[in-house]
Design a protein around this motif. Structure first.
Motif: not given
Length: 539
Positions: A245-258
């Motif tokens: 859950x943590x890493x998917x949230x981080x990835x989603x946040x990273x993708x949004x930033x990208x």
């Protein structure tokens, strides 16, 4: 499974063929070295053209035109290109072209990423897709069980490297859980390949290991490969759920930033392109504006000595200078139009045209009459008697030198004439001049802005005086209005007077360079406040 088909018309190029067949993710490509039969089947609809790319030689372009293919997916590789061939490729809509010696599999992958390959996979925005790779079926079942409670997770599984690459070729994956100890290609090797591939390098990977004795080795591998974390078997349900859950949230946040960064980059690129187009147009307009100004050679032929400082605030200038030989008289003018940049430059072109009209019509006019005529014509041109009045205008100084009488006539509209007397000369200043220092005097202008309706111009004054070897100077107000870096004050006229007073042995060049130096030192790192011009002459 949607396979990337690369039609190669370079069957003799063994170097490229070797590169693509050695690519670790070769499962994604089908290398077709005899493309004609394949092309003939395209019209039958047997293939999804979103997955077809064309690698050709330049001589093959004509043969491709007879087939219904997307020319934007054509990549041309050959030994060399002439300008005519490049032009033909561009007109045909070919995406790109490379010299064979500079081409590589990496460049091909980069080009494919710019096409529909980046969209080849089905992306599900409502679910997160997790790929679990483990060679033991019971481990796969346990992991699926631990993660099944989250309805947003879709679990994909595989037992080896081939399964891993096959799933990645078909489906967008948000997270990979990867066992380290597997027969054949182990987890470290799979991770290294994925992290080196431009399409998959950003997918987060969690290692699984059954051997806690290898903890240090796993940590070093994580640092080396860019893997985000690792877990020991047997897997704790709460830990795996929390980490996923943590890493998917981080990835989603990273993708949004990208995405936001990509959007900003695209907007910046567009702004840069628009800005360049505007600057290019302004630079071209500057050439046109410069063309109306007298050249250095023309001025050298008129004056004994002179120094001209002419510096725009924003490429184009609202200041201008003018010089005309009128039989046995010489007229020179310094003007400061309202505004600067594009608007100021348009005003200078207008005023220049009106001056030519006035002077060519009546060459025997006094300087005061020229000002009066310019006021009326500019007032009418700008429609300053209507509701759409611009309230624009021009401040101007005119000097008319009579070569026969050896006299000057000056009239100004808010621009003064400064008279400088070298110390070695004892001649007096004109009686109507305001003596500012022992060696500097000033002739006052008319307090009007030409073209603006609030001013009366019927009784403009002029000054006539004998040439005693004076050095004459006119300036625009940008010089004294400049804000200084150190104290945030205007340069002001008294500092100009101090600068002039500091010079005893006057010459036009020495005075000009000294004022320019004082101005630049005063300005410092500050931006220029306004267009700046000053013109020092001796005749």
């Amino acid at each position: 499974m949607a396979v990337q088909k690369i039609l190669c018309f370079l069957s003799e190029n063994q170097h490229l063929h070797a590169q693509i067949t050695q690519e670790p993710l070769v499962v994604n490509y089908e290398w077709i070295v005899k493309p004609k039969p394949f092309l003939e089947q395209i019209s039958s609809g047997s293939y999804d053209l979103n997955y077809v790319y064309y690698l050709i030689g330049k001589q093959t372009l004509d043969s491709l035109k007879s087939y219904q293919i997307d020319m934007s997916k054509v990549i041309c590789v050959d030994s060399d290109f002439t300008l005519d061939q490049i032009e033909e490729l561009v007109k045909a809509g070919v995406d790109s072209f490379f010299e064979a010696k500079a081409f590589s599999m990496q460049k091909l992958s980069e080009k494919l990423s710019n096409h529909t390959f980046s969209n080849k996979i089905s992306q599900d925005n409502t679910h997160k897709h997790i790929l679990v790779i483990d060679d033991i079926a019971s481990n796969l079942m346990i992991l699926k069980h631990h993660l099944k409670n989250n309805a947003n997770y879709i679990i994909h599984t595989g037992e080896n490297a081939s399964d891993c690459f096959s799933v990645l070729a078909q489906q967008h994956i948000d997270l990979i859980i990867l066992d380290i100890q597997m027969p054949g290609m182990n987890g470290y090797e799979i991770a290294r390949i994925l992290k080196q591939n431009m399409f998959y390098k950003d997918i987060p990977i969690i290692f699984l290991t059954a051997n806690q004795k290898d903890a240090q080795h796993v940590k070093e591998a994580i640092m080396d490969l860019g893997v985000i974390d690792y877990l020991y078997k047997p897997i704790d349900e709460r830990i795996i759920q929390a980490k996923v859950d943590h890493f998917l949230r981080m990835t989603a946040y990273k993708n949004q930033l990208e995405k936001s960064h990509a959007l900003l980059d695209a907007q910046k690129t567009l702004l840069d392109q628009n800005n360049k187009a505007i600057i290019d147009n302004i630079e071209y307009a500057k050439k046109i504006q410069t063309a109306i100004l007298p050249t250095k050679n023309e001025l050298d032929n008129v004056f004994k000595t002179h120094f001209l400082f002419y510096q725009a605030k924003d490429i184009l200038s609202g200041d201008f200078y003018y010089c005309k030989q009128l039989n046995e008289k010489v007229l020179w003018i310094l003007g400061d139009c309202t505004g600067h940049g594009v608007s100021g430059a348009l005003m200078t072109m207008t005023v220049h045209t009106l001056l030519n009209t006035i002077i060519l019509e009546k060459q025997q006019m006094s300087t005061a009459q020229i000002l009066e005529q310019l006021h009326h014509k500019l007032y009418a041109f700008l429609h300053n008697d209507s509701k759409e009045a611009t309230k624009d205008g021009v401040e101007i100084g005119l000097v008319l030198y009579d070569q026969v009488q050896n006299t000057f006539e000056f009239s100004g509209a808010n621009i003064s004439l400064w008279l400088l007397r070298p110390q070695k000369n004892a001649f007096a200043f004109p009686v109507n001049a305001e003596e500012l220092t022992k060696n500097v005097a000033r002739l006052e202008p008319n307090k009007v802005v030409l073209g603006q309706p609030i001013y009366e111009v019927e009784n403009l004054k002029s000054h006539v005086f004998e040439n005693q070897g004076y050095i004459l100077m006119m300036k625009s107000d940008g010089l004294v209005d400049q804000i200084g870096e150190k104290n945030n004050e205007r340069f002001k006229s008294h500092r100009l007077l101090e600068a002039l007073g500091a010079e005893g042995d006057f010459s036009t060049e020495k005075i000009g360079l000294f004022i320019q130096s004082e101005f630049e030192n005063w300005k410092g790192a500050n931006s220029q406040t306004d267009d700046v011009s000053f013109w020092i002459t001796q005749i």
